[in-house]
Enzyme design. Structure first.
Site, short mmCIF file in Angstrom:
data_model
loop_
_atom_site.label_atom_id
_atom_site.label_comp_id
_atom_site.label_asym_id
_atom_site.label_seq_id
_atom_site.Cartn_x
_atom_site.Cartn_y
_atom_site.Cartn_z
N HIS A 135 0.86 -1.18 0.00
CA HIS A 135 0.00 0.00 0.00
C HIS A 135 0.90 1.24 0.00
O HIS A 135 2.02 1.22 0.50
CB HIS A 135 -0.86 -0.04 1.27
CG HIS A 135 -1.97 0.96 1.32
ND1 HIS A 135 -1.75 2.29 1.61
CD2 HIS A 135 -3.31 0.83 1.15
CE1 HIS A 135 -2.91 2.93 1.62
NE2 HIS A 135 -3.86 2.07 1.33
N ASP A 212 2.84 -4.41 8.41
CA ASP A 212 1.55 -3.72 8.29
C ASP A 212 0.46 -4.78 8.34
O ASP A 212 0.27 -5.54 7.39
CB ASP A 212 1.51 -2.95 6.97
CG ASP A 212 0.15 -2.33 6.67
OD1 ASP A 212 -0.74 -2.42 7.53
OD2 ASP A 212 -0.02 -1.78 5.57
N GLN A 215 -4.72 -5.38 6.91
CA GLN A 215 -5.62 -6.33 6.24
C GLN A 215 -5.70 -7.67 6.95
O GLN A 215 -6.60 -8.47 6.65
CB GLN A 215 -5.16 -6.55 4.80
CG GLN A 215 -5.38 -5.37 3.87
CD GLN A 215 -6.84 -5.06 3.68
OE1 GLN A 215 -7.70 -5.94 3.68
NE2 GLN A 215 -7.15 -3.78 3.52
N LYS A 238 -10.75 -1.61 10.06
CA LYS A 238 -10.74 -2.86 9.31
C LYS A 238 -10.87 -4.06 10.23
O LYS A 238 -10.78 -5.21 9.80
CB LYS A 238 -9.48 -2.96 8.45
CG LYS A 238 -9.46 -1.88 7.36
CD LYS A 238 -8.27 -1.98 6.44
CE LYS A 238 -8.31 -0.82 5.45
NZ LYS A 238 -7.19 -0.84 4.49
N CYS A 376 -4.67 2.16 -3.93
CA CYS A 376 -3.48 2.72 -3.27
C CYS A 376 -2.28 1.79 -3.42
O CYS A 376 -1.44 1.67 -2.52
CB CYS A 376 -3.74 3.03 -1.79
SG CYS A 376 -4.91 4.36 -1.54
#
Length: 418
Positions: A135, A212, A215, A238, A376
Site C-alpha cells: 500500500h 503492516d 488487512q 478494518k 493505493c
C-alpha cells in the site's frame, strides 16, 4: 441459488454467517432497491451493534478527557481508555501494554516509525526493503525518510501470481538493509505473505522488520511475539471498529530509544523555556487529546470477536472465495489479477472491453458494493500490467447468496460491455 439454500449453506456446526450478519445494522438495508451486498471489506469493515452501542454509551455516560482529571467522569473515561489498551495488548499478544501506542490508523503508525526511528537511524547508503505489493502508506513514508537521510527504498520483486519472491528477497538482504517493511496481507490481491519467515531472514541479516497488519487482523488471529517482528501496525476500522483509531505496537527497547513524533500535552513530564522532559511509554507518542471513543469502540470490537470462532469464520471466508474464483475462471474475458496460493478473501479482476469503474457503477445499481481503481497500490498495478482492478473482498458476514449476486451482476456487465 435461493435465499433459503444460501442460508442453509451459510450455517455450519461451527459458524452461522446469517447470525453474524444480523449483528450488523447497516447490512439490513436496501441500496438502489436491492438488499445490500457489501463486498468492500478490504477498504473498511462494517460495525456490529455492540461497537455502535459502546461508543454511544461512552458519549452518553463517561465522556471526559483522560489521565489528568480528578473528577468521576475523567476517572471513568481514563479507565475505559486504558482498559482498551490492555485489550489490544492481549489481542496481539504483546508482552506489555506500554508497547501499544494509539494512533489515528495504520498510516499514522507507519509514519511514526518512519519519523521517529528511520530518520534517527538511517545513514547515507542504507536501504529499506518493501515489496511491490505494498500500500502507498508503506512506501511513501519510507521514501520521505530515505530522502531526508540520503538512503534508498528498494522494492522486493513479486511473481506474476502476486507473491513475494523469497529468493530475490534473500539476495537483497545485505549489510546496507536497515529495515524491511511488509504487509501481512495484500489489500489489492489478498496475498498472505510469509512474514514470520521474512522476519527471521531479515533479522539474520541485521535488519529490523515492520509488519503492516491492517488487512490481516480482520481475518485471523495475530501474535506479534510469534511473528518475531519489531513493529506491527493496524487500523480499527478494518477490525469491525471505528475509523480514526489505530495501533502501533513496537518492542519496548526500540520505542524507548525513539524520540516523540508530535509535541504538546500528554507527551511531556515537565515543560519550561529552558527545556522539556518527555513522558514515559506509551504516552510520549500520544500528544494531545486522544480518540477516546475510538479506543472504547475498538475494545468493543475485540470483545465482539472474542465471541466468534475465528477459525470457523476464516474457513467460511475461504469457502466464499473458492466459490467466487471457480465462477470467475468459467467466464471468458474475465482476467483474475494475482493468483496467490494463500489468499485472505480478496478477488481482484479486470474484464475485457470494460473499465473497472463502469463495472463498479453497474454493480452498485444492483445494490452490490465493490471497490475499483488502483487500491493505493500503483506500483503493484504497474507490476501486474493493469491500470486498476475491480476488487471484491469478503468478510465473515458475507454469504453464498452474496457471491451469487456478485456474479449475476458481472454477467450483466459482460453482456452490456462485452
Amino acid at each position: 441459488m435461493t435465499s433459503a439454500q444460501a442460508q442453509t449453506q451459510a450455517v455450519t456446526p461451527d459458524f452461522n454467517a446469517f447470525a453474524v450478519r444480523a449483528d450488523f445494522p447497516i447490512l439490513q438495508q436496501q441500496v438502489n432497491g436491492q438488499p445490500l451486498v457489501y463486498l468492500d471489506n478490504a477498504a473498511t469493515t462494517q460495525k456490529p451493534e455492540a461497537v455502535i452501542q459502546a461508543i454511544s454509551d461512552y458519549y452518553r455516560t463517561d465522556n471526559a478527557n483522560v489521565h489528568r482529571g480528578v473528577h468521576t467522569l475523567s476517572d471513568r473515561a481514563t479507565h475505559r481508555f486504558e482498559q482498551a489498551r490492555e485489550r489490544v495488548a492481549g489481542f496481539i499478544n504483546s508482552r506489555d501494554s506500554r508497547e501499544v501506542i494509539w494512533t489515528r490508523g495504520a498510516t499514522e503508525a507507519i509514519n511514526l516509525v518512519a519519523y521517529s526511528w528511520a530518520r534517527q537511524n538511517l545513514r547515507p547508503g542504507d536501504r529499506i526493503l518493501t515489496p511491490w505489493l505494498e500500500h502507498h502508506a508503506d512506501i511513501v513514508p519510507w521514501q520521505m525518510a530515505a530522502a531526508a537521510c540520503d538512503a534508498e527504498v528498494v522494492p522486493i520483486p513479486v511473481s506474476d501470481a502476486g507473491e513475494i519472491d523469497l529468493a530475490a528477497f534473500e539476495a537483497l538482504l545485505d549489510e546496507r538493509v536497515r529495515l524491511v517493511a511488509v504487509n501481512q496481507v495484500s489489500n489489492a490481491l489478498g496475498t498472505i505473505n510469509p512474514v514470520q519467515q521474512m522476519t527471521a531472514m531479515a533479522h539474520a541479516a541485521g535488519a529490523l522488520v515492520l509488519v503492516d497488519g491492517a488487512q490481516a487482523v480482520g481475518h485471523f488471529a495475530v501474535d506479534v511475539q510469534a511473528l518475531g517482528c519489531d513493529f506491527y501496525t493496524f487500523s480499527g476500522h478494518k477490525l469491525f471498529g471505528p475509523t480514526g483509531i489505530g495501533v502501533l505496537w513496537g518492542r519496548e527497547a526500540l520505542l524507548e530509544a525513539m524520540p516523540p513524533f508530535l509535541g504538546g500535552g500528554e507527551m511531556i513530564e515537565t515543560v519550561s523555556f529552558s527545556g522539556t522532559t518527555y513522558n514515559q511509554l506509551p504516552f510520549k507518542f500520544e500528544a494531545g487529546t486522544p480518540h477516546i471513543a475510538g479506543a472504547v469502540g475498538l475494545a468493543a470490537a475485540i470483545d465482539y470477536l472474542d465471541g466468534i470462532d475465528r477459525v470457523a469464520a476464516a474457513a467460511h471466508e475461504d469457502r466464499l472465495l473458492a466459490m467466487a474464483l471457480a465462477q470467475a475462471d468459467a467466464i471468458d474475458g474475465l482476467q483474475r489479477v494475482g493468483r496467490p496460493a494463500h489468499n485472505a478473501g480478496i478477488f481482484s479482476f479486470v474484464m475485457q472491453g470494460s473499465h473497472p469503474s463502469d463495472i463498479g457503477m453497474l454493480l452498485d445499481q444492483q445494490g452490490i458494493a465493490v471497490r475499483t481503481g488502483h487500491h493505493c497500490t500503483q506500483p503493484l498495478m504497474e507490476r501486474m500490467g493493469v491500470p486498476g482492478t475491480v476488487r471484491a473482498s469478503f468478510s465473515m458476514y458475507n454469504t453464498e447468496e452474496d457471491v451469487e449476486r456478485l456474479f449475476a451482476g458481472i454477467h450483466k456487465a459482460q453482456a452490456l460491455f462485452g
